[in-house]
Design an enzyme around this catalytic site. Structure first.
Site, PDB file in Angstrom:
ATOM      1  N   SER A  39       8.401  46.118 -99.596  1.00 21.56           N
ATOM      2  CA  SER A  39       9.552  45.440 -99.004  1.00 21.56           C
ATOM      3  C   SER A  39      10.822  45.753 -99.792  1.00 21.56           C
ATOM      4  CB  SER A  39       9.278  43.930 -98.936  1.00 21.56           C
ATOM      5  OG  SER A  39      10.212  43.290 -98.072  1.00 21.56           O
ATOM      6  N   ASP A 183       6.414  44.421 -92.568  1.00 21.44           N
ATOM      7  CA  ASP A 183       6.593  44.224 -94.006  1.00 21.44           C
ATOM      8  C   ASP A 183       5.298  44.470 -94.782  1.00 21.44           C
ATOM      9  OD1 ASP A 183       6.924  42.888 -96.611  1.00 21.44           O
ATOM     10  OD2 ASP A 183       8.760  42.082 -95.752  1.00 21.44           O
TER      11      ASP A 183
END
Length: 323
Positions: A39, A183
């Site tokens: 991320s 993510d």
């Protein structure tokens, strides 16, 4: 001996990780062969692999909501000096009308990645002896995937960074190679074990959570805040699981593992990007890494103990005052 830098997910809290990395690389002179990120960590590691710490600092202390979101699902306002975050219902409704799969869109982030992780940077990393690895969650195949810059073309690599950062359903869904990606933190928030699998014998891991839970969440007031609470709960336990597995793997493989947690709770919503706060967090990360290393040194140099206690008090008071 191969050394790795691992940076966890954490949205805007990545600024704290940048401060830690600045201390480790510029002050301590640590040189890494392997960079792994999830991320927000995936956004940082290309710059760090090229020692572009100052450029990364400029990036992380200048972005705001419009830098990330093309359709921002969050409304941020201050009530009696306290930041209150709610959902922009008109924006989410617009996404539904247009047949989108998420509440918000992060196409501006994709443009930001293309602008700041340039083709020249990509080529320079490929020419070096360093490896940069991005973590993504393949929702279609129900598995975590690790994308090395050495196995990707430039446009694909930018896509993987973007996919790793997309905190669905509040950000865009990456659809690529007939699969849907989100993510990387949904599957692996702190890829310590992957660094060990790739041959690292010494690892510095920056974890954008406190080591011990320090807050109790307020009761959810609507379905959106409940969803955020559920995701936060899930990611917190994914992080703990990743660290536990990483510690066990490090012990079994005789790997030196250094963990850098945030000393305090930085924010309750890491999808809100505030330039002023992120500047504070960058400095706090640098100060915390310095304090941690000075603490280790004090075992051999007792004269540092007094200074480290003063530094700790200054740092924590600065965080409490500004966050």
């Amino acid at each position: 001996m191969k050394k790795a830098l691992v940076i966890s997910g954490g949205g805007s809290k990545g600024a704290f990780a940048g401060g830690v990395a600045e201390y480790l690389m510029k002050t301590r002179g640590n040189d890494y062969d392997l960079f792994l990120g999830t991320s927000t960590g995936s956004l940082m590691i290309s710059h760090l692999a090229l020692d572009m710490v100052d450029e990364l600092k400029e990036l992380y202390t200048s972005v705001n909501q419009s830098s990330i979101f093309s359709n921002n699902p969050f409304r941020v306002k201050r009530v009696h000096g306290v930041k209150v975050i709610s959902i922009r219902h008109r924006s989410t409704f617009w996404n539904f009308l247009n047949g989108r799969k998420t509440f918000g869109e992060s196409k501006n982030l994709r443009k930001l990645i293309k602008k700041n992780v340039t083709l020249e940077m990509y080529n320079n990393i490929r020419k070096s002896n360093k490896d940069v690895v991005v973590t993504v969650s393949n929702l279609t195949a129900n598995q975590v995937e690790y994308k090395s810059i050495r196995a990707c073309e430039y446009e694909d690599f930018c896509d993987w960074i973007w996919g790793s950062c997309n905190y669905v359903p509040f950000m865009s869904l990456l659809e690529k190679n007939h699969c849907q990606y989100a993510d990387g933190g949904f599957g692996c928030l702190v890829p310590i074990h992957e660094a060990i699998k790739r041959g690292a014998k010494e690892i510095d891991a920056i974890i954008l959570e406190t080591e011990i839970t320090q807050i109790n969440r307020m009761p959810a007031k609507n379905p959106f805040s409940l969803m955020l609470d559920v995701f936060d709960f899930m990611l917190e336990h994914v992080e703990k699981h990743n660290v536990t597995i990483g510690k066990l793997s490090a012990k079994h493989q005789d790997v030196k593992l250094n963990l850098y947690y945030t000393p305090t709770v930085l924010t309750k919503n890491s999808l809100v990007f505030d330039k002023k706060e992120m500047k504070i967090w960058w400095k706090a990360g640098f100060d915390h890494a310095k304090f941690k290393n000075d603490t280790l040194m004090s075992d051999f140099r007792p004269e540092l103990i007094e200074n480290k206690e003063v530094e700790k008090g200054l740092m924590e008071s600065n965080l409490d005052e500004n966050i």
